[in-house]
Design a protein around this motif. Structure first.
Motif, PDB file in Angstrom:
ATOM      1  N   TRP A 104      38.379  -7.840   9.254  1.00 42.83           N
ATOM      2  CA  TRP A 104      38.288  -9.014  10.103  1.00 42.83           C
ATOM      3  C   TRP A 104      38.492 -10.281   9.276  1.00 42.83           C
ATOM      4  CZ3 TRP A 104      34.858 -13.143  10.300  1.00 42.83           C
ATOM      5  CH2 TRP A 104      34.972 -13.959  11.429  1.00 42.83           C
ATOM      6  N   GLY A 105      37.830 -10.355   8.122  1.00 40.75           N
ATOM      7  CA  GLY A 105      37.980 -11.510   7.250  1.00 40.75           C
ATOM      8  C   GLY A 105      39.388 -11.653   6.702  1.00 40.75           C
ATOM      9  N   THR A 106      39.992 -10.520   6.348  1.00 37.22           N
ATOM     10  CA  THR A 106      41.360 -10.553   5.832  1.00 37.22           C
ATOM     11  C   THR A 106      42.321 -11.137   6.855  1.00 37.22           C
ATOM     12  OG1 THR A 106      40.984  -8.649   4.394  1.00 37.22           O
ATOM     13  CG2 THR A 106      43.267  -9.133   4.967  1.00 37.22           C
ATOM     14  N   PHE A 107      42.254 -10.635   8.073  1.00 37.95           N
ATOM     15  CA  PHE A 107      43.203 -11.104   9.078  1.00 37.95           C
ATOM     16  C   PHE A 107      42.871 -12.510   9.575  1.00 37.95           C
ATOM     17  CE2 PHE A 107      43.699  -6.421   9.464  1.00 37.95           C
ATOM     18  CZ  PHE A 107      44.969  -6.384   8.908  1.00 37.95           C
ATOM     19  N   ALA A 108      41.606 -12.896   9.530  1.00 40.92           N
ATOM     20  CA  ALA A 108      41.247 -14.281   9.862  1.00 40.92           C
ATOM     21  C   ALA A 108      41.819 -15.232   8.808  1.00 40.92           C
ATOM     22  CB  ALA A 108      39.740 -14.428   9.963  1.00 40.92           C
ATOM     23  N   ASP A 109      41.678 -14.864   7.534  1.00 37.08           N
ATOM     24  CA  ASP A 109      42.255 -15.675   6.462  1.00 37.08           C
ATOM     25  C   ASP A 109      43.776 -15.717   6.562  1.00 37.08           C
ATOM     26  OD1 ASP A 109      39.816 -16.282   5.412  1.00 37.08           O
ATOM     27  OD2 ASP A 109      39.947 -14.903   3.711  1.00 37.08           O
ATOM     28  N   MET A 110      44.373 -14.562   6.820  1.00 37.51           N
ATOM     29  CA  MET A 110      45.833 -14.520   6.940  1.00 37.51           C
ATOM     30  C   MET A 110      46.320 -15.437   8.061  1.00 37.51           C
ATOM     31  SD  MET A 110      46.771 -10.537   6.466  1.00 37.51           S
ATOM     32  CE  MET A 110      48.400 -10.447   5.822  1.00 37.51           C
ATOM     33  N   GLU A 111      45.600 -15.425   9.172  1.00 33.80           N
ATOM     34  CA  GLU A 111      46.002 -16.263  10.293  1.00 33.80           C
ATOM     35  C   GLU A 111      45.923 -17.748   9.930  1.00 33.80           C
ATOM     36  OE1 GLU A 111      45.101 -16.680  15.046  1.00 33.80           O
ATOM     37  OE2 GLU A 111      44.094 -15.131  13.886  1.00 33.80           O
ATOM     38  N   SER A 112      44.854 -18.151   9.294  1.00 33.27           N
ATOM     39  CA  SER A 112      44.697 -19.553   8.892  1.00 33.27           C
ATOM     40  C   SER A 112      45.749 -19.964   7.869  1.00 33.27           C
ATOM     41  CB  SER A 112      43.308 -19.783   8.311  1.00 33.27           C
ATOM     42  OG  SER A 112      42.330 -19.503   9.261  1.00 33.27           O
ATOM     43  N   LEU A 113      45.951 -19.115   6.869  1.00 33.01           N
ATOM     44  CA  LEU A 113      46.942 -19.429   5.844  1.00 33.01           C
ATOM     45  C   LEU A 113      48.364 -19.400   6.391  1.00 33.01           C
ATOM     46  CD1 LEU A 113      45.337 -17.437   2.910  1.00 33.01           C
ATOM     47  CD2 LEU A 113      45.419 -19.928   3.165  1.00 33.01           C
TER      48      LEU A 113
END
Length: 164
Positions: A104-113
């Motif tokens: 969840w954190g990985t894809f949340a970070d990916m989305e923001s970046l």
């Protein structure tokens, strides 16, 4: 001599949004509908961008990656949540919870970046429209997406390790 608590918990137990069976079924249907619409819309966007050759530009390449991020982001938590609506025992083991938090954190970070990369892409397109195709080459787009992925993986690993 002091007595210590030697019990070891291995699961989290979810209390849920409601303890009424008919309410849980209604919430299950609502969240399943929202999840299904999100996945179908994102997959549709990815397929449309892949099929139409006019959309093979950096902007749509980033948009396709953002859509795939959205599918993975919503799929990191939603299936477990949906099964918990229908199950009697709403438990999740610590290791599965950690894994779910990591993804969840990985894809949340990916989305923001990815949104930041898309902002940079738009900035280059507006400020240097004649040099846009030279500035935003296929190689640079691939490098930007690779940096986003690596940064998200590392950031999520740090946060998950610090939490657990």
């Amino acid at each position: 001599m002091t007595a210590e608590n030697c019990s070891v918990a291995t699961n989290f137990t979810f209390l849920g949004l409601s303890d009424r069976r008919h309410m849980q079924q209604g919430l299950f249907m609502l969240f399943l509908l929202v999840y299904g619409v999100a996945v179908v819309a994102s997959v549709g966007m990815i397929l449309l961008i892949k099929v139409d050759p006019r959309l093979h530009t950096p902007m749509y390449h980033f948009l396709s990656n953002l859509s795939s991020c959205d599918v993975c982001y919503s799929s990191a938590v939603s299936p477990k949540m949906l099964t918990d609506f229908l199950s009697k025992h709403k438990r999740i083991p610590f290791d599965l919870c950690a894994m779910q938090m990591y993804f969840w954190g990985t894809f949340a970070d990916m989305e923001s970046l990815m949104l930041a990369v898309m902002a940079y892409d738009h900035y280059v397109a507006i400020c240097n429209p004649l040099l846009y195709t030279v500035s935003m080459s296929r190689r640079l787009c691939t490098q930007l997406i690779s940096v986003v992925c690596v940064e998200a993986l590392v950031d999520s690993a740090v946060h998950t390790c610090c939490t657990f």
